[in-house]
Motif scaffolding. Structure first.
Motif, mmCIF file in Angstrom:
data_model
loop_
_atom_site.group_PDB
_atom_site.id
_atom_site.type_symbol
_atom_site.label_atom_id
_atom_site.label_comp_id
_atom_site.label_asym_id
_atom_site.label_seq_id
_atom_site.Cartn_x
_atom_site.Cartn_y
_atom_site.Cartn_z
ATOM 1 N N GLY A 193 2.742 13.880 1.571
ATOM 2 C CA GLY A 193 1.904 14.555 2.556
ATOM 3 C C GLY A 193 0.672 13.812 3.003
ATOM 4 N N ALA A 194 0.489 12.559 2.600
ATOM 5 C CA ALA A 194 -0.711 11.817 2.972
ATOM 6 C C ALA A 194 -0.337 10.564 3.755
ATOM 7 C CB ALA A 194 -1.507 11.431 1.725
ATOM 8 N N GLU A 195 -1.176 10.215 4.726
ATOM 9 C CA GLU A 195 -0.998 8.954 5.424
ATOM 10 C C GLU A 195 -1.463 7.805 4.521
ATOM 11 O OE1 GLU A 195 -2.890 8.865 9.186
ATOM 12 O OE2 GLU A 195 -1.662 10.473 10.033
ATOM 13 N N ILE A 196 -0.923 6.628 4.774
ATOM 14 C CA ILE A 196 -1.323 5.457 4.002
ATOM 15 C C ILE A 196 -2.776 5.125 4.330
ATOM 16 C CG2 ILE A 196 -0.892 3.013 3.549
ATOM 17 C CD1 ILE A 196 1.286 4.948 2.529
ATOM 18 N N GLY A 197 -3.618 5.049 3.289
ATOM 19 C CA GLY A 197 -5.027 4.802 3.550
ATOM 20 C C GLY A 197 -5.760 4.006 2.485
ATOM 21 N N ARG A 198 -5.079 3.692 1.382
ATOM 22 C CA ARG A 198 -5.761 3.039 0.263
ATOM 23 C C ARG A 198 -4.920 1.870 -0.238
ATOM 24 N NH1 ARG A 198 -5.331 6.889 -2.703
ATOM 25 N NH2 ARG A 198 -3.894 6.164 -4.326
ATOM 26 N N LEU A 199 -5.565 0.761 -0.557
ATOM 27 C CA LEU A 199 -4.874 -0.484 -0.890
ATOM 28 C C LEU A 199 -5.166 -0.939 -2.307
ATOM 29 C CD1 LEU A 199 -3.315 -3.108 -0.030
ATOM 30 C CD2 LEU A 199 -5.524 -3.992 0.754
ATOM 31 N N THR A 200 -4.120 -1.407 -2.980
ATOM 32 C CA THR A 200 -4.250 -2.132 -4.236
ATOM 33 C C THR A 200 -3.526 -3.459 -4.101
ATOM 34 O OG1 THR A 200 -4.355 -0.123 -5.601
ATOM 35 C CG2 THR A 200 -3.688 -2.155 -6.695
ATOM 36 N N ILE A 201 -4.176 -4.535 -4.503
ATOM 37 C CA ILE A 201 -3.542 -5.852 -4.540
ATOM 38 C C ILE A 201 -3.030 -6.085 -5.955
ATOM 39 C CG2 ILE A 201 -3.867 -8.334 -4.229
ATOM 40 C CD1 ILE A 201 -4.106 -6.781 -1.638
ATOM 41 N N ALA A 202 -1.727 -6.264 -6.080
ATOM 42 C CA ALA A 202 -1.115 -6.430 -7.405
ATOM 43 C C ALA A 202 -1.278 -7.870 -7.872
ATOM 44 C CB ALA A 202 0.356 -6.037 -7.355
ATOM 45 N N GLU A 203 -2.365 -8.138 -8.582
ATOM 46 C CA GLU A 203 -2.714 -9.510 -8.945
ATOM 47 C C GLU A 203 -1.636 -10.176 -9.781
ATOM 48 O OE1 GLU A 203 -6.676 -11.789 -10.618
ATOM 49 O OE2 GLU A 203 -6.141 -9.853 -11.503
ATOM 50 N N ASP A 204 -1.084 -9.469 -10.767
ATOM 51 C CA ASP A 204 -0.065 -10.085 -11.617
ATOM 52 C C ASP A 204 1.238 -10.319 -10.861
ATOM 53 O OD1 ASP A 204 0.028 -7.317 -11.566
ATOM 54 O OD2 ASP A 204 0.422 -7.065 -13.700
ATOM 55 N N ALA A 205 1.492 -9.525 -9.829
ATOM 56 C CA ALA A 205 2.658 -9.783 -8.986
ATOM 57 C C ALA A 205 2.437 -11.026 -8.125
ATOM 58 C CB ALA A 205 2.948 -8.570 -8.105
ATOM 59 N N GLY A 231 -8.646 -2.204 -1.842
ATOM 60 C CA GLY A 231 -8.302 -3.612 -1.724
ATOM 61 C C GLY A 231 -8.620 -4.417 -2.957
ATOM 62 N N GLU A 232 -8.915 -3.724 -4.056
ATOM 63 C CA GLU A 232 -9.212 -4.427 -5.291
ATOM 64 C C GLU A 232 -7.958 -5.114 -5.850
ATOM 65 O OE1 GLU A 232 -9.676 -1.204 -4.899
ATOM 66 O OE2 GLU A 232 -11.846 -0.887 -4.839
ATOM 67 N N ALA A 233 -8.189 -6.284 -6.453
ATOM 68 C CA ALA A 233 -7.107 -6.955 -7.171
ATOM 69 C C ALA A 233 -7.006 -6.342 -8.558
ATOM 70 C CB ALA A 233 -7.365 -8.447 -7.260
ATOM 71 N N MET A 234 -5.800 -5.957 -8.934
ATOM 72 C CA MET A 234 -5.592 -5.256 -10.198
ATOM 73 C C MET A 234 -4.299 -5.740 -10.840
ATOM 74 S SD MET A 234 -5.202 -1.133 -10.688
ATOM 75 C CE MET A 234 -6.818 -0.881 -9.938
ATOM 76 N N ARG A 235 -4.301 -5.845 -12.148
ATOM 77 C CA ARG A 235 -3.089 -6.210 -12.867
ATOM 78 C C ARG A 235 -2.306 -4.932 -13.154
ATOM 79 N NH1 ARG A 235 -3.406 -11.396 -13.605
ATOM 80 N NH2 ARG A 235 -1.487 -11.493 -14.834
ATOM 81 N N LEU A 236 -1.165 -4.799 -12.504
ATOM 82 C CA LEU A 236 -0.395 -3.560 -12.590
ATOM 83 C C LEU A 236 -0.018 -3.231 -14.022
ATOM 84 C CD1 LEU A 236 2.111 -3.782 -9.600
ATOM 85 C CD2 LEU A 236 -0.033 -2.518 -9.727
ATOM 86 N N ALA A 237 0.446 -4.231 -14.755
ATOM 87 C CA ALA A 237 0.959 -3.982 -16.103
ATOM 88 C C ALA A 237 -0.152 -3.788 -17.117
ATOM 89 C CB ALA A 237 1.877 -5.119 -16.532
ATOM 90 N N GLY A 238 -1.401 -4.048 -16.732
ATOM 91 C CA GLY A 238 -2.513 -3.831 -17.638
ATOM 92 C C GLY A 238 -2.297 -4.525 -18.970
ATOM 93 N N ASP A 239 -2.470 -3.774 -20.042
ATOM 94 C CA ASP A 239 -2.294 -4.339 -21.386
ATOM 95 C C ASP A 239 -0.951 -3.937 -21.996
ATOM 96 O OD1 ASP A 239 -2.732 -1.666 -21.772
ATOM 97 O OD2 ASP A 239 -4.455 -1.884 -23.122
ATOM 98 N N SER A 240 0.037 -3.649 -21.119
ATOM 99 C CA SER A 240 1.329 -3.165 -21.612
ATOM 100 C C SER A 240 2.297 -4.288 -21.964
ATOM 101 C CB SER A 240 1.979 -2.264 -20.549
ATOM 102 O OG SER A 240 2.301 -3.001 -19.380
ATOM 103 N N GLY A 241 1.820 -5.524 -21.955
ATOM 104 C CA GLY A 241 2.710 -6.631 -22.280
ATOM 105 C C GLY A 241 3.078 -7.470 -21.084
ATOM 106 N N GLY A 242 2.602 -7.083 -19.898
ATOM 107 C CA GLY A 242 2.843 -7.866 -18.696
ATOM 108 C C GLY A 242 4.069 -7.406 -17.936
ATOM 109 N N LEU A 243 4.158 -7.866 -16.687
ATOM 110 C CA LEU A 243 5.296 -7.499 -15.845
ATOM 111 C C LEU A 243 6.610 -8.008 -16.411
ATOM 112 C CD1 LEU A 243 3.870 -8.104 -12.245
ATOM 113 C CD2 LEU A 243 4.201 -5.921 -13.426
ATOM 114 N N GLU A 244 6.566 -9.068 -17.190
ATOM 115 C CA GLU A 244 7.793 -9.564 -17.823
ATOM 116 C C GLU A 244 8.384 -8.516 -18.768
ATOM 117 O OE1 GLU A 244 4.932 -11.144 -17.636
ATOM 118 O OE2 GLU A 244 5.399 -12.813 -16.276
ATOM 119 N N THR A 245 7.506 -7.742 -19.436
ATOM 120 C CA THR A 245 7.978 -6.658 -20.302
ATOM 121 C C THR A 245 8.631 -5.569 -19.461
ATOM 122 O OG1 THR A 245 6.247 -7.107 -21.915
ATOM 123 C CG2 THR A 245 7.267 -4.936 -22.005
#
Length: 406
Positions: A193-205, A231-245
């Motif tokens: 129900g919402a229009e696209i309006g907020r950005l995240t840059i997936a730094e680890d991607a 528009g902040e750069a953020m690591r999606l996987a955080g401390d979960s072991g990385g996107l490789e996990t």
């Protein structure tokens, strides 16, 4: 009928139209050869499957029926990777469709023929499926828009299942206008129900992209920041072991579900699988119950993370693929490294159930590169609308980006 690009399966050309005055009348489409078409026995890219399941379908798959009712004309059944269990686009039994925007390069898979048909101008749009990237990767390699919808948004009935927890029915189109028009018929109304309006840059991607790819796409991060908040750069996987996990968890669950779907008949089949699939199948059968249980914990955690970042009109920007399409002649060692990075990128939307669009925003050395945008689950129409504003149809293939800036 001629098939200069090798996109249709042998004997797969068709000419069907159910409604001459529908909203999609005047548009042509092709379908990946794992959808039911009335009176036709699908092959799913596999002689073993074709030998086992010989009965023609008694009705069209719901997605196909919807498009025919809307007036689109069906042109044929397209080549795909065997049992949709690969990302290369090379079928050992039916050949590799030609990627006209990247001659001598892979079209990507598993929806290879559908992407190549659209890129080559043989149809206006084409149905594919996307489990782990099988629409988004070919869209990037072939320089066309493609959508993986929210999981379950488009009925998958009448399509061969690979891993039902991740399988989606997606499509390619000649431009974003047609991509959105097809969505008007296949997609439900948005539940987000919402229009696209907020950005995240997936730094680890972005870290998974080849350096020249990241540089060629970098200006699009700034373009998105000009249109959206955050528009902040953020690591999606955080401390979960990385996107490789995350990628390993995806592979394990996919393998377990693929064995559930196809293990019994493959074990009884007298027809051999192609060498790539046979090797992958040997590994898939080795996945244990304990492996699958642990992987599901990671899947649920990853899904919650991505859904939280996208709900309420959020979008995550990432490369659609780590680089341009590899050469068709690349050896297995080169493919192995590339495939791992591709799947690590593409598994993000697959794990989350969120939609992702791939947009042909630039080129590198004359070869297409796609920008990926992951939107809110249940916000498919809003994501397509935003994509159309970002890359209007009249800018397709020449969007004003700085080409070859690397």
């Amino acid at each position: 009928m001629d098939d200069p690009l090798g996109v249709y399966v042998p004997g797969g050309r068709l000419d069907r139209q159910d409604n001459e005055i529908g909203a999609l009348a005047g548009l042509t489409f092709a379908v990946k050869d794992l959808f039911d078409l009335e009176g036709v026995a699908k092959t799913c890219g596999s002689p073993a499957y074709a030998a086992r399941f010989t009965e023609p379908a008694t009705a069209n798959a719901p997605a196909v029926a919807t498009l025919l009712t809307a007036g689109a004309r069906l042109t044929g059944r397209t080549v795909m990777d065997e049992l949709a269990y690969s990302l290369t686009g090379a079928n050992p039994h039916q050949g590799t469709p030609t990627n006209v925007d990247a001659p001598g390069r892979a079209p990507g898979g598993s929806s290879s023929g559908s992407a190549a048909a659209v890129a080559g101008g043989l149809c206006d749009f084409a149905l594919g499926t996307d489990t782990g990237g099988s629409v988004r990767v070919p869209a990037s390699y072939c320089g066309i828009p493609g959508l993986r919808p929210s999981h379950g948004a488009v009925p998958s009935a009448g399509a061969m299942a690979l891993a039902p927890s991740f399988d989606t029915v997606g499509w390619f189109a000649r431009d974003t206008e047609v991509l959105e028009a097809v969505g008007e018929h296949l997609l439900p109304l948005d539940s987000d129900g919402a229009e696209i309006g907020r950005l995240t840059i997936a730094e680890d991607a972005w870290d998974l992209a080849e350096p020249e790819t990241a540089r060629a796409l970098a200006s699009w991060q700034d373009r998105l920041r000009q249109r959206l908040t955050g528009g902040e750069a953020m690591r999606l996987a955080g401390d979960s072991g990385g996107l490789e996990t995350w990628q390993q968890a995806f592979r394990i669950v996919q393998a377990r579900e693929a064995c559930d779907q196809h293990g019994a008949w493959i074990a009884e089949s007298a027809t051999a699988l192609g060498s790539e699939l046979a090797q992958r199948w040997d590994w898939a059968r080795s996945v244990s119950d304990a492996d699958a249980k642990a992987a599901w914990e990671t899947v649920r955690s990853a899904a919650a993370r991505v859904q939280a970042l996208t709900e309420g009109g959020g979008v995550i920007a990432l490369p659609s693929a780590p680089g341009v399409a590899p050469p068709v002649t690349a050896d297995e060692e080169a493919w192995s490294d590339h495939r791992t990075r591709v799947l690590t990128l593409s598994c993000i939307a697959s794990l989350s159930g969120c939609p992702q669009v791939s947009l042909p925003v630039t080129k590198l050395g004359g070869l297409p590169l796609g920008l990926g945008l992951i939107g809110p689950r249940g916000g498919d129409r809003a994501l397509l609308a935003f994509a159309s504003r970002l890359l209007p149809a009249n800018q397709e293939r020449d969007p004003g980006a700085v080409f070859d800036e690397a």
